[in-house]
Design a protein around this motif. Structure first.
Motif, PDB file in Angstrom:
ATOM      1  N   LEU A  13      18.939  29.947  -3.954  1.00  0.00           N
ATOM      2  CA  LEU A  13      17.991  30.166  -2.868  1.00  0.00           C
ATOM      3  C   LEU A  13      17.754  28.852  -2.125  1.00  0.00           C
ATOM      4  O   LEU A  13      17.426  27.832  -2.737  1.00  0.00           O
ATOM      5  CB  LEU A  13      16.673  30.710  -3.423  1.00  0.00           C
ATOM      6  CG  LEU A  13      15.687  31.316  -2.424  1.00  0.00           C
ATOM      7  CD1 LEU A  13      16.285  32.542  -1.746  1.00  0.00           C
ATOM      8  CD2 LEU A  13      14.384  31.699  -3.137  1.00  0.00           C
ATOM      9  N   TYR A  14      17.944  28.884  -0.815  1.00  0.00           N
ATOM     10  CA  TYR A  14      17.696  27.726   0.041  1.00  0.00           C
ATOM     11  C   TYR A  14      16.578  28.075   1.022  1.00  0.00           C
ATOM     12  O   TYR A  14      16.362  29.246   1.339  1.00  0.00           O
ATOM     13  CB  TYR A  14      18.940  27.369   0.870  1.00  0.00           C
ATOM     14  CG  TYR A  14      20.202  27.156   0.090  1.00  0.00           C
ATOM     15  CD1 TYR A  14      20.516  25.914  -0.453  1.00  0.00           C
ATOM     16  CD2 TYR A  14      21.118  28.194  -0.098  1.00  0.00           C
ATOM     17  CE1 TYR A  14      21.705  25.706  -1.160  1.00  0.00           C
ATOM     18  CE2 TYR A  14      22.301  28.008  -0.806  1.00  0.00           C
ATOM     19  CZ  TYR A  14      22.579  26.763  -1.325  1.00  0.00           C
ATOM     20  OH  TYR A  14      23.753  26.579  -2.020  1.00  0.00           O
ATOM     21  N   GLN A  20      14.454  32.033   4.147  1.00  0.00           N
ATOM     22  CA  GLN A  20      15.001  31.782   2.815  1.00  0.00           C
ATOM     23  C   GLN A  20      16.402  32.379   2.790  1.00  0.00           C
ATOM     24  O   GLN A  20      16.597  33.540   3.160  1.00  0.00           O
ATOM     25  CB  GLN A  20      14.120  32.404   1.736  1.00  0.00           C
ATOM     26  CG  GLN A  20      12.804  31.667   1.536  1.00  0.00           C
ATOM     27  CD  GLN A  20      12.021  32.251   0.375  1.00  0.00           C
ATOM     28  OE1 GLN A  20      11.562  33.386   0.414  1.00  0.00           O
ATOM     29  NE2 GLN A  20      11.875  31.474  -0.682  1.00  0.00           N
ATOM     30  N   ILE A  21      17.353  31.568   2.386  1.00  0.00           N
ATOM     31  CA  ILE A  21      18.757  31.986   2.378  1.00  0.00           C
ATOM     32  C   ILE A  21      19.174  32.245   0.935  1.00  0.00           C
ATOM     33  O   ILE A  21      19.150  31.338   0.101  1.00  0.00           O
ATOM     34  CB  ILE A  21      19.662  30.918   3.019  1.00  0.00           C
ATOM     35  CG1 ILE A  21      19.231  30.666   4.465  1.00  0.00           C
ATOM     36  CG2 ILE A  21      21.128  31.346   2.959  1.00  0.00           C
ATOM     37  CD1 ILE A  21      19.953  29.507   5.132  1.00  0.00           C
ATOM     38  N   LYS A 231      21.984  19.243   5.287  1.00  0.00           N
ATOM     39  CA  LYS A 231      20.843  19.628   4.448  1.00  0.00           C
ATOM     40  C   LYS A 231      21.290  20.341   3.173  1.00  0.00           C
ATOM     41  O   LYS A 231      20.459  20.800   2.390  1.00  0.00           O
ATOM     42  CB  LYS A 231      19.899  20.547   5.232  1.00  0.00           C
ATOM     43  CG  LYS A 231      19.388  19.959   6.542  1.00  0.00           C
ATOM     44  CD  LYS A 231      18.669  21.024   7.359  1.00  0.00           C
ATOM     45  CE  LYS A 231      18.336  20.524   8.755  1.00  0.00           C
ATOM     46  NZ  LYS A 231      17.757  21.590   9.615  1.00  0.00           N
ATOM     47  N   GLY A 232      22.606  20.478   3.002  1.00  0.00           N
ATOM     48  CA  GLY A 232      23.133  21.165   1.821  1.00  0.00           C
ATOM     49  C   GLY A 232      23.209  22.666   1.979  1.00  0.00           C
ATOM     50  O   GLY A 232      23.342  23.398   0.994  1.00  0.00           O
ATOM     51  N   ILE A 233      23.139  23.149   3.229  1.00  0.00           N
ATOM     52  CA  ILE A 233      23.205  24.587   3.509  1.00  0.00           C
ATOM     53  C   ILE A 233      24.519  24.856   4.238  1.00  0.00           C
ATOM     54  O   ILE A 233      24.728  24.369   5.355  1.00  0.00           O
ATOM     55  CB  ILE A 233      22.007  25.043   4.364  1.00  0.00           C
ATOM     56  CG1 ILE A 233      20.702  24.799   3.596  1.00  0.00           C
ATOM     57  CG2 ILE A 233      22.135  26.516   4.733  1.00  0.00           C
ATOM     58  CD1 ILE A 233      19.453  25.009   4.427  1.00  0.00           C
ATOM     59  N   TYR A 234      25.392  25.625   3.622  1.00  0.00           N
ATOM     60  CA  TYR A 234      26.735  25.829   4.159  1.00  0.00           C
ATOM     61  C   TYR A 234      26.841  27.209   4.800  1.00  0.00           C
ATOM     62  O   TYR A 234      26.525  28.229   4.180  1.00  0.00           O
ATOM     63  CB  TYR A 234      27.775  25.662   3.048  1.00  0.00           C
ATOM     64  CG  TYR A 234      27.764  24.265   2.476  1.00  0.00           C
ATOM     65  CD1 TYR A 234      28.412  23.216   3.130  1.00  0.00           C
ATOM     66  CD2 TYR A 234      27.064  23.982   1.311  1.00  0.00           C
ATOM     67  CE1 TYR A 234      28.382  21.925   2.623  1.00  0.00           C
ATOM     68  CE2 TYR A 234      27.021  22.691   0.796  1.00  0.00           C
ATOM     69  CZ  TYR A 234      27.678  21.673   1.459  1.00  0.00           C
ATOM     70  OH  TYR A 234      27.635  20.396   0.966  1.00  0.00           O
ATOM     71  N   THR A 243      24.050  34.285  12.560  1.00  0.00           N
ATOM     72  CA  THR A 243      22.845  34.994  12.142  1.00  0.00           C
ATOM     73  C   THR A 243      21.693  34.022  11.904  1.00  0.00           C
ATOM     74  O   THR A 243      20.578  34.234  12.395  1.00  0.00           O
ATOM     75  CB  THR A 243      23.127  35.810  10.870  1.00  0.00           C
ATOM     76  OG1 THR A 243      24.150  36.773  11.154  1.00  0.00           O
ATOM     77  CG2 THR A 243      21.882  36.540  10.403  1.00  0.00           C
ATOM     78  N   VAL A 244      21.943  32.964  11.150  1.00  0.00           N
ATOM     79  CA  VAL A 244      20.879  31.997  10.868  1.00  0.00           C
ATOM     80  C   VAL A 244      20.416  31.311  12.156  1.00  0.00           C
ATOM     81  O   VAL A 244      19.217  31.079  12.353  1.00  0.00           O
ATOM     82  CB  VAL A 244      21.350  30.958   9.820  1.00  0.00           C
ATOM     83  CG1 VAL A 244      20.307  29.859   9.639  1.00  0.00           C
ATOM     84  CG2 VAL A 244      21.610  31.652   8.483  1.00  0.00           C
TER      85      VAL A 244
END
Length: 268
Positions: A13-14, A20-21, A231-234, A243-244
């Motif tokens: 969870l990010y 929240q991803i 940010k460590g979100i791929y 979408t994000v």
């Protein structure tokens, strides 16, 4: 069932602003595609079918994930890739490696007994199995609003069926199809499979803020992906990044279900 797939998924969870991803840890990052494949596998075994035929874009997540999954679970995989796709991505290489037969020019007579996997894996058995995926999510999170990128719409149907008697709202970002044609097709399938009608007031369908043809990317999207990666979100450009990016300024708490597909971007 091969150990590449687990019916007890592990999630990461990010957080990004109010989003929240949620991402499943899965082999080659195919996530929901494996749930779809598992549902179809159960159906095929009940029918004593051990040979499948895949057609379409060999660079797609579905082509690669189904090749891997069914090959590793003892099925014979016959593949007829669409010849107009000349680019050879990581998905293409995996699909070819895990196909027992690769027919680039024509579908031979000997494949007549193979089960033709429906376009985009759109099958009732996959719809049923995907509901379990959302039930697992409910054990670790109690969302009030979830978001999905919408390609074929099968995952959206399963999410809706899982939450239709709750207060959970669903946001779908339209990636692969116009809203009117998507609604018409999903209504027909859902009525046939469940004998219920879709109450669209529970579902909000939106267009991506970055409007590109399917699979395209532009400097704005590339920059957005790069910023989140720091940010460590791929994210990958076809589905998750669009979408994000669309949800980025949301002032409501929302749970975005990342459906995988990163391997093709990293390996392509």
């Amino acid at each position: 069932m091969n150990k590449l797939f687990s019916e007890n998924p592990k999630f990461i969870l990010y957080r990004l602003n109010h989003i929240q991803i949620l991402r499943e840890r899965s082999f080659c990052d195919f996530s929901t595609k494996y749930w779809k494949a598992r549902g179809l596998e159960i159906f095929l075994k009940e029918k004593n079918i051990k040979r499948i035929l895949l057609t379409g874009d060999p660079n797609s997540n579905l082509f690669a994930s189904y090749s891997i999954y069914f090959h590793c679970n003892g099925f014979q995989v016959d593949s007829f890739p669409n010849s107009r796709y000349r680019f050879r991505s990581m998905n293409y290489l995996l699909a070819k490696k895990f196909s027992d037969h690769w027919y680039p020019d024509r579908i031979p007579e000997e494949t007549k007994d193979s089960f033709l996997v429906p376009r985009f894996g759109f099958h009732r058995s996959s719809f049923i199995k995907l509901k379990e995926y959302f039930q697992h999510i409910d054990t670790i999170h109690e969302p009030k609003k979830i978001a999905l990128d919408i390609g074929s719409g099968l995952t959206l149907l399963s999410a809706y069926d899982c939450y239709r008697e709750t207060e959970v709202k669903i946001v779908g970002v339209l990636i692969g199809e116009r809203e009117d044609s998507l609604k018409e097709r999903l209504e027909k399938n859902y009525l046939e499979w469940t004998k219920h009608r879709i109450e669209w007031k529970q579902i909000e369908l939106v267009s991506p803020k970055i409007k590109l043809r399917f699979g395209e990317k532009n400097p704005e999207l590339i920059e957005f992906i790069s910023e989140q990666e720091k940010k460590g979100i791929y994210l990958e450009p076809t589905y998750s990044a669009k979408t994000v990016h669309t949800l980025f300024d949301s002032e409501e708490e929302i749970l975005y279900i990342h459906q995988g597909g990163l391997l093709n971007e990293w390996g392509g």
